[in-house]
Design an enzyme around this catalytic site. Sequence first.
Site, PDB file in Angstrom:
ATOM      1  N   LYS A 120       0.861  -1.189   0.000  1.00  0.00           N
ATOM      2  CA  LYS A 120       0.000   0.000   0.000  1.00  0.00           C
ATOM      3  C   LYS A 120       0.895   1.236   0.000  1.00  0.00           C
ATOM      4  O   LYS A 120       1.749   1.385   0.892  1.00  0.00           O
ATOM      5  CB  LYS A 120      -0.904  -0.024   1.239  1.00  0.00           C
ATOM      6  CG  LYS A 120      -1.823   1.175   1.369  1.00  0.00           C
ATOM      7  CD  LYS A 120      -2.859   0.956   2.465  1.00  0.00           C
ATOM      8  CE  LYS A 120      -3.785   2.133   2.629  1.00  0.00           C
ATOM      9  NZ  LYS A 120      -3.208   3.242   3.398  1.00  0.00           N
ATOM     10  N   SER A 156      -1.702   4.983  -3.851  1.00  0.00           N
ATOM     11  CA  SER A 156      -2.144   5.828  -2.725  1.00  0.00           C
ATOM     12  C   SER A 156      -1.015   6.737  -2.274  1.00  0.00           C
ATOM     13  O   SER A 156       0.166   6.375  -2.387  1.00  0.00           O
ATOM     14  CB  SER A 156      -2.519   4.903  -1.553  1.00  0.00           C
ATOM     15  OG  SER A 156      -2.768   5.642  -0.373  1.00  0.00           O
ATOM     16  N   HIS A 182      -1.608   7.960   0.933  1.00  0.00           N
ATOM     17  CA  HIS A 182      -1.886   7.883   2.374  1.00  0.00           C
ATOM     18  C   HIS A 182      -2.342   9.249   2.920  1.00  0.00           C
ATOM     19  O   HIS A 182      -1.812   9.747   3.888  1.00  0.00           O
ATOM     20  CB  HIS A 182      -0.627   7.410   3.112  1.00  0.00           C
ATOM     21  CG  HIS A 182      -0.882   6.751   4.426  1.00  0.00           C
ATOM     22  ND1 HIS A 182      -0.456   5.473   4.696  1.00  0.00           N
ATOM     23  CD2 HIS A 182      -1.496   7.175   5.559  1.00  0.00           C
ATOM     24  CE1 HIS A 182      -0.788   5.158   5.942  1.00  0.00           C
ATOM     25  NE2 HIS A 182      -1.423   6.175   6.486  1.00  0.00           N
ATOM     26  N   ASP A 233      -6.867   4.542  -3.468  1.00  0.00           N
ATOM     27  CA  ASP A 233      -7.632   5.310  -2.487  1.00  0.00           C
ATOM     28  C   ASP A 233      -7.154   6.757  -2.526  1.00  0.00           C
ATOM     29  O   ASP A 233      -6.410   7.141  -3.414  1.00  0.00           O
ATOM     30  CB  ASP A 233      -7.580   4.690  -1.078  1.00  0.00           C
ATOM     31  CG  ASP A 233      -6.240   4.866  -0.377  1.00  0.00           C
ATOM     32  OD1 ASP A 233      -5.322   5.483  -0.948  1.00  0.00           O
ATOM     33  OD2 ASP A 233      -6.104   4.370   0.754  1.00  0.00           O
ATOM     34  N   GLY A 244      -9.228  10.419  -1.201  1.00  0.00           N
ATOM     35  CA  GLY A 244     -10.233  11.388  -1.636  1.00  0.00           C
ATOM     36  C   GLY A 244     -11.510  10.783  -2.195  1.00  0.00           C
ATOM     37  O   GLY A 244     -12.362  11.523  -2.696  1.00  0.00           O
ATOM     38  N   GLY A 261     -12.016   6.372   2.664  1.00  0.00           N
ATOM     39  CA  GLY A 261     -11.429   6.629   3.978  1.00  0.00           C
ATOM     40  C   GLY A 261     -12.145   7.718   4.733  1.00  0.00           C
ATOM     41  O   GLY A 261     -13.252   7.538   5.243  1.00  0.00           O
ATOM     42  N   ARG A 262     -11.552   8.911   4.762  1.00  0.00           N
ATOM     43  CA  ARG A 262     -12.064   9.977   5.629  1.00  0.00           C
ATOM     44  C   ARG A 262     -13.486  10.401   5.276  1.00  0.00           C
ATOM     45  O   ARG A 262     -14.218  10.863   6.149  1.00  0.00           O
ATOM     46  CB  ARG A 262     -11.101  11.167   5.600  1.00  0.00           C
ATOM     47  CG  ARG A 262      -9.802  10.890   6.364  1.00  0.00           C
ATOM     48  CD  ARG A 262      -8.708  11.793   5.929  1.00  0.00           C
ATOM     49  NE  ARG A 262      -8.485  11.668   4.497  1.00  0.00           N
ATOM     50  CZ  ARG A 262      -7.921  12.597   3.745  1.00  0.00           C
ATOM     51  NH1 ARG A 262      -7.530  13.719   4.286  1.00  0.00           N
ATOM     52  NH2 ARG A 262      -7.753  12.403   2.449  1.00  0.00           N
TER      53      ARG A 262
HETATM   54  C1  LIG Z   1      -7.517   8.039  11.238  1.00  0.00           C
HETATM   55  C2  LIG Z   1      -6.753   7.358  10.128  1.00  0.00           C
HETATM   56  C3  LIG Z   1      -6.019   6.231  10.411  1.00  0.00           C
HETATM   57  C4  LIG Z   1      -5.328   5.569   9.388  1.00  0.00           C
HETATM   58  N1  LIG Z   1      -4.608   4.454   9.686  1.00  0.00           N
HETATM   59  C5  LIG Z   1      -3.975   3.774   8.700  1.00  0.00           C
HETATM   60  C6  LIG Z   1      -3.258   2.583   8.978  1.00  0.00           C
HETATM   61  O1  LIG Z   1      -3.098   2.164  10.125  1.00  0.00           O
HETATM   62  N2  LIG Z   1      -2.714   1.905   7.940  1.00  0.00           N
HETATM   63  C7  LIG Z   1      -2.823   2.350   6.643  1.00  0.00           C
HETATM   64  O2  LIG Z   1      -2.327   1.696   5.729  1.00  0.00           O
HETATM   65  N3  LIG Z   1      -3.465   3.499   6.353  1.00  0.00           N
HETATM   66  C8  LIG Z   1      -4.040   4.207   7.340  1.00  0.00           C
HETATM   67  N4  LIG Z   1      -4.707   5.373   7.056  1.00  0.00           N
HETATM   68  C9  LIG Z   1      -4.720   5.863   5.660  1.00  0.00           C
HETATM   69  C10 LIG Z   1      -5.961   5.409   4.897  1.00  0.00           C
HETATM   70  O3  LIG Z   1      -6.003   4.014   4.781  1.00  0.00           O
HETATM   71  C11 LIG Z   1      -5.989   6.010   3.490  1.00  0.00           C
HETATM   72  O4  LIG Z   1      -4.901   5.539   2.738  1.00  0.00           O
HETATM   73  C12 LIG Z   1      -5.948   7.528   3.497  1.00  0.00           C
HETATM   74  O5  LIG Z   1      -6.737   8.071   4.535  1.00  0.00           O
HETATM   75  C13 LIG Z   1      -6.393   8.088   2.144  1.00  0.00           C
HETATM   76  O6  LIG Z   1      -7.736   7.821   1.878  1.00  0.00           O
HETATM   77  P1  LIG Z   1      -8.901   8.929   2.140  1.00  0.00           P
HETATM   78  O7  LIG Z   1      -8.498  10.175   1.408  1.00  0.00           O
HETATM   79  O8  LIG Z   1     -10.121   8.283   1.553  1.00  0.00           O
HETATM   80  O9  LIG Z   1      -8.970   9.141   3.605  1.00  0.00           O
HETATM   81  C14 LIG Z   1      -5.372   6.060   8.062  1.00  0.00           C
HETATM   82  C15 LIG Z   1      -6.104   7.219   7.788  1.00  0.00           C
HETATM   83  C16 LIG Z   1      -6.797   7.879   8.801  1.00  0.00           C
HETATM   84  C17 LIG Z   1      -7.555   9.119   8.456  1.00  0.00           C
END
Ligand SMILES: Cc1cc2nc3c(=O)[nH]c(=O)nc-3n(C[C@H](O)[C@H](O)[C@H](O)COP(=O)(O)O)c2cc1C
Length: 317
Positions: free
Chosen positions: A185, A207, A209, A240, A242, A263-264
């Site tokens: 990832k 991604s 992240h 992933d 956004g 995610g968020r």
């Molecule tokens: C509160 C929080 C905790 C997260 N913890 C992890 C994690 O432990 N391992 C991981 O691979 N990504 C983690 N992420 C990242 C998400 O998996 C994702 O890659 C990232 O938030 C982008 O997606 P989004 O824009 O839809 O939020 C975390 C994100 C958030 C907001």
Amino acid sequence: MALIKKTQPAPKQAPDRSMMITGDITRAYLDSILVEERLIGAELADIRTVIFGREYSSPVMMPAFSHLPSYAEGRYTGLVEYSIAAKELNILNWIGMSDNETYGTIALTGADTVRIIKPYADHTKILDRIAFAEAHDAVAVGMDIDHTFGRNGGYDVVIGEQMGPQSKDDLKEYIASTKLPFIIKGVLSLRDAAACAELGVGGIVVSHHHGSMPYALPPLMILPEIVKELEGTGIEIFADCGMDTGSDVFKAVALGAKAVSVGRAMLPALQEGGTEGVKAKITQMNNELIRMLSFTGFRTPGEADATVLWKDGKPMA
Ligand SMILES: Cc1cc2nc3c(=O)[nH]c(=O)nc-3n(C[C@H](O)[C@H](O)[C@H](O)COP(=O)(O)O)c2cc1C
């Protein structure tokens, strides 16, 4: 001269402006992609999706989340609530950083789950968590390699746990230690995609992240190139960052992603409605995805391609 005693606590780190910019750039890129309609002969689409040989109700997946704040005065962890939603909706669940006890609780929900493990400096922790996930019926395991470096000029420390670099040989060892597909990832270059193919991974997540590196490419910008690079390898390609609507998911699958994590964008629904809130959010995204596929004449997410997408006044393919 009298010594000045340092009684003030160290100043808090300023908000990560560059991380916010990365998020804005990613959102702007998603919104800059427009879609043509192909209605003659079009029928209602079917969004069922096969991932690692198992059929799910849609290509929308849960996020690899961890350390969520407690919900509903500690009655919810958040992780358990969305895992139950994944089980009930029959979509693929993902879990991020977790000790084995937490992972065991997630496994009890019965959701098909991918366990993403941090790039711990202590590699025995990684091997232990892989083995535990395999013993508890995980669908796949993997590592978020984009969480290696911190903001303080060193390797990251996450909830007191030291991260460290992961060489190709280290990754080979993890991959060889399990029968499960191994997912990297945080792939955001052709160079890393090619390395993943060489390592024999089962999947990748394109991604950044949510901006662990400032000015990172929007995942969908590089996704088509990565898809080309990995053609014929059988590696499952996820994305992933956004993803908020069915239209976002549509653009990702049209550009070559097998499935995407939300995610968020799911957090308000989780916070306000727990499992039911998450189910409503995912159902809304699924319905919008069906609408987008149907309007563009595709019957399945796998059929969708970039020939219907436009950017800067020109077709993307
Ligand atoms: C509160 C929080 C905790 C997260 N913890 C992890 C994690 O432990 N391992 C991981 O691979 N990504 C983690 N992420 C990242 C998400 O998996 C994702 O890659 C990232 O938030 C982008 O997606 P989004 O824009 O839809 O939020 C975390 C994100 C958030 C907001």
